[in-house]
Design a protein around this motif. Structure first.
Motif, PDB file in Angstrom:
ATOM      1  N   ALA A  77      12.209  15.858  -0.399  1.00  0.00           N
ATOM      2  CA  ALA A  77      12.496  14.591   0.265  1.00  0.00           C
ATOM      3  C   ALA A  77      12.561  13.482  -0.778  1.00  0.00           C
ATOM      4  CB  ALA A  77      11.420  14.279   1.300  1.00  0.00           C
ATOM      5  N   TYR A  78      13.246  12.397  -0.414  1.00  0.00           N
ATOM      6  CA  TYR A  78      13.336  11.231  -1.300  1.00  0.00           C
ATOM      7  C   TYR A  78      12.754  10.017  -0.600  1.00  0.00           C
ATOM      8  CZ  TYR A  78      15.098   7.403  -4.068  1.00  0.00           C
ATOM      9  OH  TYR A  78      15.174   6.261  -4.823  1.00  0.00           O
ATOM     10  N   ALA A  79      11.790   9.399  -1.266  1.00  0.00           N
ATOM     11  CA  ALA A  79      11.144   8.194  -0.732  1.00  0.00           C
ATOM     12  C   ALA A  79      11.579   6.996  -1.565  1.00  0.00           C
ATOM     13  CB  ALA A  79       9.630   8.344  -0.794  1.00  0.00           C
ATOM     14  N   GLN A  80      11.985   5.926  -0.901  1.00  0.00           N
ATOM     15  CA  GLN A  80      12.456   4.740  -1.619  1.00  0.00           C
ATOM     16  C   GLN A  80      11.321   3.765  -1.845  1.00  0.00           C
ATOM     17  OE1 GLN A  80      16.152   3.160  -0.177  1.00  0.00           O
ATOM     18  NE2 GLN A  80      15.809   1.158  -1.111  1.00  0.00           N
ATOM     19  N   ARG A  81      11.311   3.128  -3.022  1.00  0.00           N
ATOM     20  CA  ARG A  81      10.296   2.117  -3.297  1.00  0.00           C
ATOM     21  C   ARG A  81      10.700   0.813  -2.609  1.00  0.00           C
ATOM     22  NH1 ARG A  81       8.695  -0.298  -9.236  1.00  0.00           N
ATOM     23  NH2 ARG A  81       6.565  -0.932  -8.688  1.00  0.00           N
ATOM     24  N   ILE A  82       9.813   0.311  -1.785  1.00  0.00           N
ATOM     25  CA  ILE A  82      10.075  -0.937  -1.050  1.00  0.00           C
ATOM     26  C   ILE A  82       8.894  -1.881  -1.251  1.00  0.00           C
ATOM     27  CG2 ILE A  82      10.332  -1.930   1.291  1.00  0.00           C
ATOM     28  CD1 ILE A  82      12.805  -0.394   0.524  1.00  0.00           C
ATOM     29  N   PHE A  83       9.176  -3.116  -1.703  1.00  0.00           N
ATOM     30  CA  PHE A  83       8.113  -4.125  -1.826  1.00  0.00           C
ATOM     31  C   PHE A  83       7.881  -4.786  -0.476  1.00  0.00           C
ATOM     32  CE2 PHE A  83       9.543  -3.761  -6.244  1.00  0.00           C
ATOM     33  CZ  PHE A  83       8.323  -3.594  -6.877  1.00  0.00           C
ATOM     34  N   HIS A  84       6.710  -5.409  -0.349  1.00  0.00           N
ATOM     35  CA  HIS A  84       6.383  -6.004   0.948  1.00  0.00           C
ATOM     36  C   HIS A  84       7.426  -7.035   1.399  1.00  0.00           C
ATOM     37  CE1 HIS A  84       4.083  -6.964   4.435  1.00  0.00           C
ATOM     38  NE2 HIS A  84       4.123  -8.237   4.119  1.00  0.00           N
ATOM     39  N   HIS A  85       7.911  -7.850   0.441  1.00  0.00           N
ATOM     40  CA  HIS A  85       8.872  -8.896   0.836  1.00  0.00           C
ATOM     41  C   HIS A  85      10.221  -8.314   1.274  1.00  0.00           C
ATOM     42  CE1 HIS A  85      10.126  -8.470  -3.450  1.00  0.00           C
ATOM     43  NE2 HIS A  85      11.323  -8.751  -2.960  1.00  0.00           N
ATOM     44  N   GLU A  86      10.462  -7.027   0.941  1.00  0.00           N
ATOM     45  CA  GLU A  86      11.732  -6.392   1.336  1.00  0.00           C
ATOM     46  C   GLU A  86      11.614  -5.630   2.656  1.00  0.00           C
ATOM     47  OE1 GLU A  86      13.407  -4.892  -2.978  1.00  0.00           O
ATOM     48  OE2 GLU A  86      11.689  -3.827  -2.116  1.00  0.00           O
ATOM     49  N   ARG A  87      10.385  -5.507   3.142  1.00  0.00           N
ATOM     50  CA  ARG A  87      10.134  -4.573   4.245  1.00  0.00           C
ATOM     51  C   ARG A  87      10.939  -4.898   5.507  1.00  0.00           C
ATOM     52  NH1 ARG A  87       4.333  -2.689   6.961  1.00  0.00           N
ATOM     53  NH2 ARG A  87       5.320  -1.606   8.707  1.00  0.00           N
ATOM     54  N   GLU A  88      10.923  -6.155   5.878  1.00  0.00           N
ATOM     55  CA  GLU A  88      11.577  -6.518   7.140  1.00  0.00           C
ATOM     56  C   GLU A  88      13.081  -6.235   7.080  1.00  0.00           C
ATOM     57  OE1 GLU A  88      10.275 -10.369   8.558  1.00  0.00           O
ATOM     58  OE2 GLU A  88      11.997 -10.404   9.949  1.00  0.00           O
ATOM     59  N   MET A  89      13.689  -6.636   5.947  1.00  0.00           N
ATOM     60  CA  MET A  89      15.122  -6.400   5.805  1.00  0.00           C
ATOM     61  C   MET A  89      15.421  -4.893   5.780  1.00  0.00           C
ATOM     62  SD  MET A  89      17.676  -8.191   3.061  1.00  0.00           S
ATOM     63  CE  MET A  89      17.548  -6.975   1.761  1.00  0.00           C
ATOM     64  N   PHE A  90      14.582  -4.150   5.073  1.00  0.00           N
ATOM     65  CA  PHE A  90      14.748  -2.692   4.987  1.00  0.00           C
ATOM     66  C   PHE A  90      14.670  -2.051   6.381  1.00  0.00           C
ATOM     67  CE2 PHE A  90      12.541   1.441   4.854  1.00  0.00           C
ATOM     68  CZ  PHE A  90      13.441   2.191   4.110  1.00  0.00           C
ATOM     69  N   GLU A  91      13.660  -2.438   7.140  1.00  0.00           N
ATOM     70  CA  GLU A  91      13.495  -1.829   8.469  1.00  0.00           C
ATOM     71  C   GLU A  91      14.639  -2.220   9.410  1.00  0.00           C
ATOM     72  OE1 GLU A  91       9.395  -2.886   9.434  1.00  0.00           O
ATOM     73  OE2 GLU A  91       8.707  -0.916   8.710  1.00  0.00           O
TER      74      GLU A  91
END
Ligand code: WA2
Length: 269
Positions: A77-91
């Motif tokens: 599996a591949y897990a992407q690195r996401i910072f807290h400030h990016e979380r909302e946009m990512f989701e």
């Protein structure tokens, strides 16, 4: 005469143990190498191409077609690195919310590692923040600081609840120098590629194919801390002293860890 019989029994035990240790180490090695190549595939086709040439469907198809290259892994599996400030946009972009290993909503953290691509055999990893699991989190931090293959302690895996170890490679953004410092590596980290060695079932399967398998008992231990070996494979050892046993060292490619195989006869020879 008894002496001769004992010598021959010992010789046979040594050769059966060494054969098994070499075979396991070999299969571990080829599996690790192929996961390394997959990490490079992700950086080439996901990060060096715009738009990305990999999505969940292509990842699932390619990893299923090449699974013969990774005989001891139950999936990758591949897990992407996401910072807290990016979380909302990512989701919002993904259309789903990341969850923890315990399947709860992921609480706020500085950063996350949600699985965005998974082989179908480990589809239960999808959307999970791999940093929410202690063993996976330690692996992620060590993988990105070193740029090398890293392994966890033996622990009970998600999905099967089998005893196994997780393998992780960091995936870096393009342009990282080969001699980069730890800080530069951490900074350039884009995500993590890995999977679980299902030692309990896949090693059993490997050993069951070998001649003489009924005669000996095989255990594998993580002996990174020599005074506290951690069981990785095999039945619990008997309390009594075993007079005849053999220890073969194993090199699974993570210099931070040490492993060994211990073999003995099922019954007194
Ligand atoms: N893979 C499969 N089963 C597991 C597991 C795992 N981790 N952790 C617990 N059970 C996506 O490091 C990145 C795979 C971790 C990679």
């Amino acid at each position: 005469l008894l002496r001769e019989t004992m010598d021959r029994a010992e010789e046979r035990l040594v050769s059966m143990c060494e054969e098994r240790a070499r075979m396991l180490q070999e299969q571990f090695g080829v599996t690790v190498n192929h996961v390394h190549a997959l990490a490079i595939l992700i950086s080439t086709f996901h990060f060096e191409k715009f738009p990305s040439a990999i999505d969940q469907d292509t990842f699932a198809k390619y990893t299923a077609r090449t699974s013969f290259e990774r005989p001891l892994l139950n999936g990758v599996a591949y897990a992407q690195r996401i910072f807290h400030h990016e979380r909302e946009m990512f989701e919002n972009q993904q259309g789903w919310i990341m969850k923890t290993m315990k399947r709860q909503a992921a609480p706020p953290q500085d950063e996350y590692a949600p699985v965005i691509f998974s082989q179908d055999t480990v589809s239960y990893l999808a959307r999970i923040d791999m940093m929410s699991g202690e063993e996976d989190r330690e692996n992620i931090l060590r993988a990105r600081a070193t740029g090398k293959a890293v392994l966890t302690n033996p622990f009970r895996l998600l999905g099967s609840n089998h005893l196994g170890v997780v393998l992780t490679f960091a995936v870096y953004r393009p342009g990282l120098a080969a001699d980069a410092s730890v800080e530069e590596r951490v900074e350039a980290t884009a995500g993590y590629l890995g999977g679980a060695f299902d030692v309990e079932s896949l090693v059993e399967n490997l050993l069951s194919k070998l001649a003489g398998n009924q005669d000996i008992v095989v255990n594998v231990y993580d002996v990174t801390n020599a005074s506290e070996p951690m069981a990785m494979y095999g039945p619990q050892s008997p309390d009594g002293k075993v007079s005849l046993f053999h220890v073969s060292t194993l090199d699974f490619g993570d210099p931070f860890r040490a492993h060994e195989m211990r073999c003995r006869y099922r019954q007194k020879p």
